[in-house]
Design a protein around this motif. Structure first.
Motif, PDB file in Angstrom:
ATOM      1  N   LYS A 229       0.830  -1.204   0.000  1.00 35.84           N
ATOM      2  CA  LYS A 229       0.000   0.000   0.000  1.00 35.84           C
ATOM      3  C   LYS A 229       0.865   1.256   0.000  1.00 35.84           C
ATOM      4  O   LYS A 229       0.513   2.272  -0.594  1.00 35.84           O
ATOM      5  CB  LYS A 229      -0.918  -0.030   1.232  1.00 35.84           C
ATOM      6  N   ARG A 230       2.011   1.170   0.656  1.00 42.91           N
ATOM      7  CA  ARG A 230       2.917   2.319   0.699  1.00 42.91           C
ATOM      8  C   ARG A 230       3.781   2.396  -0.563  1.00 42.91           C
ATOM      9  O   ARG A 230       3.963   3.464  -1.143  1.00 42.91           O
ATOM     10  CB  ARG A 230       3.811   2.171   1.941  1.00 42.91           C
ATOM     11  N   GLU A 231       4.304   1.237  -1.000  1.00 39.46           N
ATOM     12  CA  GLU A 231       5.326   1.242  -2.054  1.00 39.46           C
ATOM     13  C   GLU A 231       4.782   1.418  -3.478  1.00 39.46           C
ATOM     14  O   GLU A 231       5.452   2.014  -4.308  1.00 39.46           O
ATOM     15  CB  GLU A 231       6.181  -0.026  -1.989  1.00 39.46           C
ATOM     16  N   TYR A 232       3.594   0.891  -3.805  1.00 37.56           N
ATOM     17  CA  TYR A 232       3.113   1.024  -5.197  1.00 37.56           C
ATOM     18  C   TYR A 232       2.845   2.481  -5.593  1.00 37.56           C
ATOM     19  O   TYR A 232       3.344   2.927  -6.637  1.00 37.56           O
ATOM     20  CB  TYR A 232       1.906   0.107  -5.463  1.00 37.56           C
ATOM     21  N   PRO A 233       2.101   3.269  -4.751  1.00 39.17           N
ATOM     22  CA  PRO A 233       1.934   4.674  -5.145  1.00 39.17           C
ATOM     23  C   PRO A 233       3.259   5.437  -5.149  1.00 39.17           C
ATOM     24  O   PRO A 233       3.504   6.269  -6.037  1.00 39.17           O
ATOM     25  CB  PRO A 233       0.974   5.254  -4.110  1.00 39.17           C
ATOM     26  N   LYS A 234       4.124   5.090  -4.189  1.00 46.35           N
ATOM     27  CA  LYS A 234       5.432   5.756  -4.108  1.00 46.35           C
ATOM     28  C   LYS A 234       6.237   5.506  -5.382  1.00 46.35           C
ATOM     29  O   LYS A 234       6.864   6.406  -5.935  1.00 46.35           O
ATOM     30  CB  LYS A 234       6.182   5.183  -2.902  1.00 46.35           C
ATOM     31  N   PHE A 235       6.203   4.253  -5.839  1.00 43.33           N
ATOM     32  CA  PHE A 235       6.899   3.884  -7.075  1.00 43.33           C
ATOM     33  C   PHE A 235       6.362   4.694  -8.260  1.00 43.33           C
ATOM     34  O   PHE A 235       7.133   5.270  -9.035  1.00 43.33           O
ATOM     35  CB  PHE A 235       6.770   2.371  -7.329  1.00 43.33           C
ATOM     36  N   LEU A 236       5.033   4.778  -8.386  1.00 46.00           N
ATOM     37  CA  LEU A 236       4.473   5.477  -9.548  1.00 46.00           C
ATOM     38  C   LEU A 236       4.822   6.964  -9.544  1.00 46.00           C
ATOM     39  O   LEU A 236       5.147   7.531 -10.589  1.00 46.00           O
ATOM     40  CB  LEU A 236       2.963   5.270  -9.626  1.00 46.00           C
ATOM     41  N   ARG A 237       4.758   7.601  -8.376  1.00 48.77           N
ATOM     42  CA  ARG A 237       5.121   9.026  -8.271  1.00 48.77           C
ATOM     43  C   ARG A 237       6.598   9.227  -8.614  1.00 48.77           C
ATOM     44  O   ARG A 237       6.961  10.081  -9.408  1.00 48.77           O
ATOM     45  CB  ARG A 237       4.875   9.551  -6.857  1.00 48.77           C
ATOM     46  N   ARG A 238       7.438   8.405  -7.969  1.00 50.38           N
ATOM     47  CA  ARG A 238       8.880   8.555  -8.138  1.00 50.38           C
ATOM     48  C   ARG A 238       9.287   8.275  -9.591  1.00 50.38           C
ATOM     49  O   ARG A 238      10.038   9.020 -10.192  1.00 50.38           O
ATOM     50  CB  ARG A 238       9.567   7.567  -7.189  1.00 50.38           C
ATOM     51  N   PHE A 239       8.713   7.206 -10.159  1.00 49.85           N
ATOM     52  CA  PHE A 239       9.076   6.814 -11.515  1.00 49.85           C
ATOM     53  C   PHE A 239       8.585   7.838 -12.543  1.00 49.85           C
ATOM     54  O   PHE A 239       9.331   8.226 -13.446  1.00 49.85           O
ATOM     55  CB  PHE A 239       8.524   5.410 -11.819  1.00 49.85           C
ATOM     56  N   THR A 240       7.345   8.307 -12.402  1.00 50.26           N
ATOM     57  CA  THR A 240       6.845   9.268 -13.405  1.00 50.26           C
ATOM     58  C   THR A 240       7.576  10.613 -13.283  1.00 50.26           C
ATOM     59  O   THR A 240       7.828  11.261 -14.298  1.00 50.26           O
ATOM     60  CB  THR A 240       5.308   9.439 -13.328  1.00 50.26           C
ATOM     61  N   SER A 241       7.947  11.023 -12.061  1.00 56.45           N
ATOM     62  CA  SER A 241       8.743  12.261 -11.920  1.00 56.45           C
ATOM     63  C   SER A 241      10.093  12.077 -12.594  1.00 56.45           C
ATOM     64  O   SER A 241      10.633  13.000 -13.211  1.00 56.45           O
ATOM     65  CB  SER A 241       9.046  12.627 -10.473  1.00 56.45           C
ATOM     66  N   PHE A 242      10.638  10.875 -12.476  1.00 56.19           N
ATOM     67  CA  PHE A 242      11.927  10.565 -13.102  1.00 56.19           C
ATOM     68  C   PHE A 242      11.812  10.724 -14.631  1.00 56.19           C
ATOM     69  O   PHE A 242      12.673  11.335 -15.260  1.00 56.19           O
ATOM     70  CB  PHE A 242      12.346   9.135 -12.725  1.00 56.19           C
ATOM     71  N   VAL A 243      10.718  10.205 -15.195  1.00 61.33           N
ATOM     72  CA  VAL A 243      10.532  10.321 -16.654  1.00 61.33           C
ATOM     73  C   VAL A 243      10.354  11.795 -17.036  1.00 61.33           C
ATOM     74  O   VAL A 243      10.912  12.262 -18.045  1.00 61.33           O
ATOM     75  CB  VAL A 243       9.336   9.468 -17.144  1.00 61.33           C
ATOM     76  N   GLU A 244       9.623  12.551 -16.217  1.00 62.14           N
ATOM     77  CA  GLU A 244       9.450  13.994 -16.494  1.00 62.14           C
ATOM     78  C   GLU A 244      10.800  14.698 -16.520  1.00 62.14           C
ATOM     79  O   GLU A 244      11.090  15.467 -17.433  1.00 62.14           O
ATOM     80  CB  GLU A 244       8.557  14.633 -15.419  1.00 62.14           C
ATOM     81  N   GLU A 245      11.636  14.406 -15.520  1.00 67.38           N
ATOM     82  CA  GLU A 245      12.970  15.028 -15.456  1.00 67.38           C
ATOM     83  C   GLU A 245      13.818  14.670 -16.663  1.00 67.38           C
ATOM     84  O   GLU A 245      14.473  15.507 -17.263  1.00 67.38           O
ATOM     85  CB  GLU A 245      13.726  14.521 -14.225  1.00 67.38           C
ATOM     86  N   LYS A 246      13.808  13.378 -17.016  1.00 65.11           N
ATOM     87  CA  LYS A 246      14.644  12.884 -18.122  1.00 65.11           C
ATOM     88  C   LYS A 246      14.241  13.487 -19.468  1.00 65.11           C
ATOM     89  O   LYS A 246      15.061  13.586 -20.378  1.00 65.11           O
ATOM     90  CB  LYS A 246      14.539  11.351 -18.221  1.00 65.11           C
ATOM     91  N   THR A 247      12.937  13.814 -19.621  1.00 58.11           N
ATOM     92  CA  THR A 247      12.455  14.233 -20.941  1.00 58.11           C
ATOM     93  C   THR A 247      12.301  15.751 -21.053  1.00 58.11           C
ATOM     94  O   THR A 247      12.132  16.273 -22.154  1.00 58.11           O
ATOM     95  CB  THR A 247      11.089  13.577 -21.236  1.00 58.11           C
ATOM     96  N   GLN A 248      12.347  16.442 -19.908  1.00 57.31           N
ATOM     97  CA  GLN A 248      12.136  17.886 -19.901  1.00 57.31           C
ATOM     98  C   GLN A 248      13.077  18.604 -20.877  1.00 57.31           C
ATOM     99  O   GLN A 248      14.276  18.356 -20.867  1.00 57.31           O
ATOM    100  CB  GLN A 248      12.391  18.424 -18.490  1.00 57.31           C
ATOM    101  N   GLY A 249      12.501  19.445 -21.715  1.00 54.35           N
ATOM    102  CA  GLY A 249      13.317  20.230 -22.637  1.00 54.35           C
ATOM    103  C   GLY A 249      13.847  19.419 -23.807  1.00 54.35           C
ATOM    104  O   GLY A 249      14.588  19.932 -24.644  1.00 54.35           O
ATOM    105  N   LYS A 250      13.516  18.137 -23.859  1.00 52.65           N
ATOM    106  CA  LYS A 250      14.012  17.301 -24.966  1.00 52.65           C
ATOM    107  C   LYS A 250      12.918  17.120 -26.006  1.00 52.65           C
ATOM    108  O   LYS A 250      11.732  17.311 -25.702  1.00 52.65           O
ATOM    109  CB  LYS A 250      14.425  15.925 -24.454  1.00 52.65           C
ATOM    110  N   GLY A 251      13.279  16.731 -27.200  1.00 52.29           N
ATOM    111  CA  GLY A 251      12.318  16.439 -28.262  1.00 52.29           C
ATOM    112  C   GLY A 251      11.362  15.345 -27.809  1.00 52.29           C
ATOM    113  O   GLY A 251      11.761  14.454 -27.057  1.00 52.29           O
ATOM    114  N   ILE A 252      10.105  15.422 -28.246  1.00 55.39           N
ATOM    115  CA  ILE A 252       9.113  14.441 -27.802  1.00 55.39           C
ATOM    116  C   ILE A 252       9.317  13.118 -28.534  1.00 55.39           C
ATOM    117  O   ILE A 252       9.417  13.094 -29.763  1.00 55.39           O
ATOM    118  CB  ILE A 252       7.678  14.963 -28.062  1.00 55.39           C
ATOM    119  N   MET A 253       9.382  12.034 -27.767  1.00 51.83           N
ATOM    120  CA  MET A 253       9.523  10.706 -28.384  1.00 51.83           C
ATOM    121  C   MET A 253       8.115  10.115 -28.541  1.00 51.83           C
ATOM    122  O   MET A 253       7.537   9.615 -27.585  1.00 51.83           O
ATOM    123  CB  MET A 253      10.395   9.823 -27.481  1.00 51.83           C
ATOM    124  N   PHE A 254       7.567  10.259 -29.746  1.00 49.20           N
ATOM    125  CA  PHE A 254       6.204   9.746 -29.974  1.00 49.20           C
ATOM    126  C   PHE A 254       6.212   8.252 -30.172  1.00 49.20           C
ATOM    127  O   PHE A 254       7.215   7.684 -30.576  1.00 49.20           O
ATOM    128  CB  PHE A 254       5.578  10.430 -31.197  1.00 49.20           C
TER     129      PHE A 254
END
Ligand code: 16C
Length: 254
Positions: A229-254
């Motif tokens: 209950k603690r780790e699944y939402p934590k994983f999704l938040r942490r992982f999606t923020s990671f993807v946001e950081e990695k892609t910010q300012g970069k060309g969109i990979m469609f």
């Protein structure tokens, strides 16, 4: 840490996608098809036996309670919508081995066991120990695929599946071996701007994550359920923020 990296198999020249002749192809194709079928039928006939255990608006986690000989096998499902990134980007980073340890907070170590093709590899994850249970590890193939559409109107979708397997170079001798069937399915939603120039402000990604995990031996149910209950939402938040950081300012990979 350095030694582990040196021992890891380097990625050889490989086929761009898993060949239909490959010994793993049948299993990979069957497991991927089952996930897609399961997703489609659930959208059409929503079942009520999923309990919502986390509701944060844009992020929801559901589970079904299931036990076998006292071992909890609760299937988990999460849905999450994130703005500014595509399904291809989300799947790419969920699949990519070289950045896994940057977002995976529940792992002690991870190594590639074998590359099967450019879109499929086998890895060994050693999971952090949760007191009072014994430490666990997993051996699984990871496969990423673009889902071909039946028509041009529907959203663009990608899928990654992590599915347990056996491998001679990864015997279950040191830890309790967990088994799992995990899928991440992403749809990219585009709100076309009037000027036709698509930016990150016009895109969002709808993520459906499912995890059927067998902890592979005794684990105290109440502790395990609290950790999930603690780790699944934590994983999704942490992982999606990671993807946001990695892609910010970069060309969109469609
Ligand atoms: O899908 C995720 N990650 C993938 C890439 O690594 C991969 C891994 C999936 C495994 C997830 C299940 C692990 C279950 C371990 C059971 C441990 C039993 C311990 C007994 C407890 C009493 O597909 C993202 C996975 C998101 C993580 C979900 C929750 C996992 C809990 C793991 C426990 C470690 C907690 C450490 C706390 C600091």
């Amino acid at each position: 840490e350095k030694k582990k990296k040196l021992d890891a198999p380097s990625k050889p020249e490989l086929a761009t996608s898993l060949s239909t002749e490959h010994p793993f192809y049948k299993e990979v194709d069957e497991v991927v098809s089952n996930h897609l079928r399961r997703l489609l039928t659930e959208v059409k006939e929503p079942k009520e036996d999923w309990m919502c255990i986390v509701d944060q608006g844009d992020l929801k986690v559901f589970k079904r309670e299931l036990e076998e000989n006292g071992v909890p096998l609760d299937p988990m499902k999460a849905v999450c919508t994130v703005k500014g990134i595509t399904g291809h980007e989300v799947c790419h980073y969920f699949w990519a081995f070289d950045t896994r340890m940057e977002w995976e907070a529940t792992l002690e170590a991870s190594r590639v066991v074998e590359w099967l093709s450019d879109d499929t590899f086998i890895s060994n994850n050693i999971i952090k120990r949760v007191w009072p249970a014994s430490q666990r590890d997993a051996c699984f193939w990871s496969h990423m695929r673009h889902i071909s559409k039946s028509n041009d109107e529907g959203p663009d979708s990608w899928i990654v599946v992590n599915y347990s397997c056996e491998h001679d170079d990864c015997p279950p001798t040191k830890y309790v071996r967990i088994t799992m069937n995990v899928a991440l399915i992403c749809e990219t939603i585009i709100e076309p701007p009037a000027d036709g120039n698509i930016t990150r402000d016009n895109i969002s990604c709808k993520i459906t994550y499912t995890a059927d995990v067998n902890p592979g031996g005794w684990a105290p149910a109440s502790v395990l359920r609290a950790v999930y209950k603690r780790e699944y939402p934590k994983f999704l938040r942490r992982f999606t923020s990671f993807v946001e950081e990695k892609t910010q300012g970069k060309g969109i990979m469609f």
